[in-house]
Motif scaffolding. Structure first.
Motif, PDB file in Angstrom:
ATOM      1  N   GLN A 235      16.435   5.562  -2.206  1.00 17.59           N
ATOM      2  CA  GLN A 235      16.134   4.156  -1.981  1.00 17.59           C
ATOM      3  C   GLN A 235      17.115   3.596  -0.955  1.00 17.59           C
ATOM      4  OE1 GLN A 235      13.646   2.206  -3.595  1.00 17.59           O
ATOM      5  NE2 GLN A 235      12.921   4.182  -4.372  1.00 17.59           N
ATOM      6  N   SER A 239      15.526  -2.077   0.919  1.00 21.55           N
ATOM      7  CA  SER A 239      14.280  -2.057   0.139  1.00 21.55           C
ATOM      8  C   SER A 239      14.476  -2.630  -1.257  1.00 21.55           C
ATOM      9  CB  SER A 239      13.749  -0.623   0.042  1.00 21.55           C
ATOM     10  OG  SER A 239      14.619   0.194  -0.736  1.00 21.55           O
ATOM     11  N   PHE A 277       6.006  -0.358 -10.806  1.00 19.92           N
ATOM     12  CA  PHE A 277       5.469  -1.619 -10.310  1.00 19.92           C
ATOM     13  C   PHE A 277       5.650  -1.787  -8.802  1.00 19.92           C
ATOM     14  CE2 PHE A 277       7.031  -2.208 -14.662  1.00 19.92           C
ATOM     15  CZ  PHE A 277       5.843  -2.562 -15.302  1.00 19.92           C
ATOM     16  N   LYS A 278       5.985  -0.696  -8.102  1.00 15.68           N
ATOM     17  CA  LYS A 278       6.261  -0.822  -6.665  1.00 15.68           C
ATOM     18  C   LYS A 278       5.025  -1.242  -5.875  1.00 15.68           C
ATOM     19  CE  LYS A 278       5.597   4.093  -5.614  1.00 15.68           C
ATOM     20  NZ  LYS A 278       6.241   5.304  -5.050  1.00 15.68           N
ATOM     21  N   ASN A 279       3.825  -0.905  -6.365  1.00 19.44           N
ATOM     22  CA  ASN A 279       2.587  -1.279  -5.679  1.00 19.44           C
ATOM     23  C   ASN A 279       1.907  -2.474  -6.334  1.00 19.44           C
ATOM     24  OD1 ASN A 279       2.807   0.922  -3.839  1.00 19.44           O
ATOM     25  ND2 ASN A 279       1.935   2.300  -5.369  1.00 19.44           N
ATOM     26  N   SER A 280       2.597  -3.119  -7.255  1.00 19.64           N
ATOM     27  CA  SER A 280       2.012  -4.268  -7.942  1.00 19.64           C
ATOM     28  C   SER A 280       1.943  -5.473  -7.014  1.00 19.64           C
ATOM     29  CB  SER A 280       2.842  -4.611  -9.182  1.00 19.64           C
ATOM     30  OG  SER A 280       2.348  -5.767  -9.804  1.00 19.64           O
ATOM     31  N   ALA A 281       0.847  -6.238  -7.140  1.00 14.77           N
ATOM     32  CA  ALA A 281       0.690  -7.425  -6.294  1.00 14.77           C
ATOM     33  C   ALA A 281       1.506  -8.601  -6.814  1.00 14.77           C
ATOM     34  CB  ALA A 281      -0.789  -7.809  -6.228  1.00 14.77           C
ATOM     35  N   LYS A 284       6.999  -8.316  -8.599  1.00 15.16           N
ATOM     36  CA  LYS A 284       7.769  -7.190  -8.068  1.00 15.16           C
ATOM     37  C   LYS A 284       9.260  -7.473  -8.196  1.00 15.16           C
ATOM     38  CE  LYS A 284       4.631  -5.270  -4.576  1.00 15.16           C
ATOM     39  NZ  LYS A 284       4.472  -4.968  -3.140  1.00 15.16           N
TER      40      LYS A 284
END
Length: 412
Positions: A235, A239, A277-281, A284
């Motif tokens: 990471q 980010s 949850f990295k792709n959660s809308a 985050k």
């Protein structure tokens, strides 16, 4: 009377006893010994290569963790120390390192316009429709506060004013990457009454103050750099500081107490706990709010509200210990020798179904004998048994067994 008894009853009340049949077959004999050998080899590998096969295990690990963060940073031209950016300050197994904040200073109780875009308005009716909403910075009063040109305005709220505007945020503290985390972990295995710490007592103060954990060069150093942890989980600093995040510092104890207890040491590994949850809308990262309160000279209560984006650290301790125990060893030993009998079952399946001498084997292996025998019949059976035994002694090397297959030319 006997013929009137249902067959299933007579078939149920029977007694079966083993009958030894010696099968002199190269193919079946080789299969039998090979299967037995494989089972024995498997048992040896299980006992001597897998510790669980012969150890008493203790998974009820007791643990205590103390943590301490060090480092100085700068945010919005203000120097930040540990008391400013670590929450909570107790130093337990869970804590947050703040990377950036939205600060709303000098708030007091009163009425003011909302700042959340969801509460824009042009008329009071629009605000009246949002009465009871608890998603903003205060309680909606139902009044729309327009600007001087009577264009789009904001619904009025009652609460802490001025309302927070979280769209304004300073750049994160770049120094966080060089902050260090000191972890002190003590554990105990109650079953064996063994207590250990995550670094040996021989380490002196100067070494601890200068070392940084490295799995190869410094595996016992309890000091972890935030930047090193991020590199372990692939990471980048940017980010994770953009929205915040959660990182797990995992301390795993796996101890074989058959050896000296000094070899009972932890292994460290790191994980991104919020990776799911990295792709959660929505929702985050990680952020939270806290306030600092004070009173002015006239007695009015004020507060400074902080909305913080942070890296949350969770120190997770797990482990187990094992020690040789006679009971599980004997259980495995008996199970192994019992399993050797599987070779007989396997060979019986071959002989009864696939071998060219299957019919002969069935005739020798299974024989039905009536349980009702007269005295004279008993005498005849006894005399016949004596004669049969004498004949078998000439035809077999194993007393009391039948032998089929290869024949000894000397007995023919």
């Amino acid at each position: 009377m006997a013929h009137r008894v249902p067959r299933f009853i007579t078939d149920f009340f029977v007694y079966e006893t083993a009958k030894s049949v010696v099968v002199k077959s190269w193919s079946v004999g080789i299969i039998n010994r090979v299967v037995q050998l494989l089972i024995i080899l498997y048992f040896i590998c299980w006992v001597f290569m897998h510790e669980k096969g012969h150890q008493q295990r203790d998974t009820g690990i007791e643990s205590a963790v103390m943590s301490k963060v060090k480092g100085l940073g700068k945010f919005n031209n203000r120097v930040m120390d540990v008391a400013d950016y670590v929450v909570p300050s107790q130093g337990g197994s869970s804590f947050s390192v703040i990377t950036s904040m939205v600060i709303t200073a000098n708030q007091t109780q009163g009425r003011c316009p909302e700042t959340d875009p969801k509460f824009k308005c042009t008329t009071d009716d629009e605000c009246m429709a949002k009465l009871g909403s608890n998603l903003g910075n205060g309680i909606i009063t139902g009044t729309c506060l327009n600007n001087n040109n009577e264009t789009t305005g904001w619904c009025e709220i009652e609460g802490w004013c001025p309302a927070e505007d979280d769209t304004v945020s300073g750049k994160p503290m770049k120094e966080v990457e060089n902050f260090t985390i000191f972890v002190k972990n003590s554990i105990r295995f109650p079953l064996f009454n063994v207590t250990r710490g995550n670094f040996p007592s021989s380490l002196n103060q100067s070494y601890i103050q200068s070392c940084h954990y490295d799995s190869v060069d410094d595996p016992f150093c309890p000091i972890f750099k935030v930047g090193d942890i991020l590199r372990h989980i692939n990471q980048s600093f940017d980010s994770i500081t953009d929205k915040g995040g959660e990182i797990g510092i995992n301390i795993n104890w796996k101890c074989n107490l058959d050896y000296n207890v000094m070899y009972c040491n932890p292994n460290y590994f790191f994980t991104r706990l919020d990776a799911a949850f990295k792709n959660s809308a929505a929702s985050k990262g990680y952020n939270f709010r806290f306030a600092k309160y004070y009173q002015s000279e006239d007695g009015t209560e004020h507060r400074t509200l902080h909305k913080a984006k942070a890296i949350r650290f969770e120190i997770i301790v797990s482990g187990n210990a094992g020690k040789f125990s006679t009971v599980p060893f004997l259980i495995n030993l008996v199970a192994a020798f019992t399993s050797v009998g599987l070779a007989t079952v396997f060979c019986d399946i071959i002989l009864l179904n696939f071998h060219k001498g299957a019919d002969e084997y069935k005739a020798k292996k299974f024989e039905e004998v009536s349980g009702i025998v007269s005295e004279s019949a008993n005498n005849r059976l006894y005399e016949g048994s004596q004669m049969s035994l004498k004949a078998l002694e000439k035809r077999s090397n194993d007393s009391g067994t039948f032998s089929i297959g290869r024949q000894d030319p000397s007995n023919q």
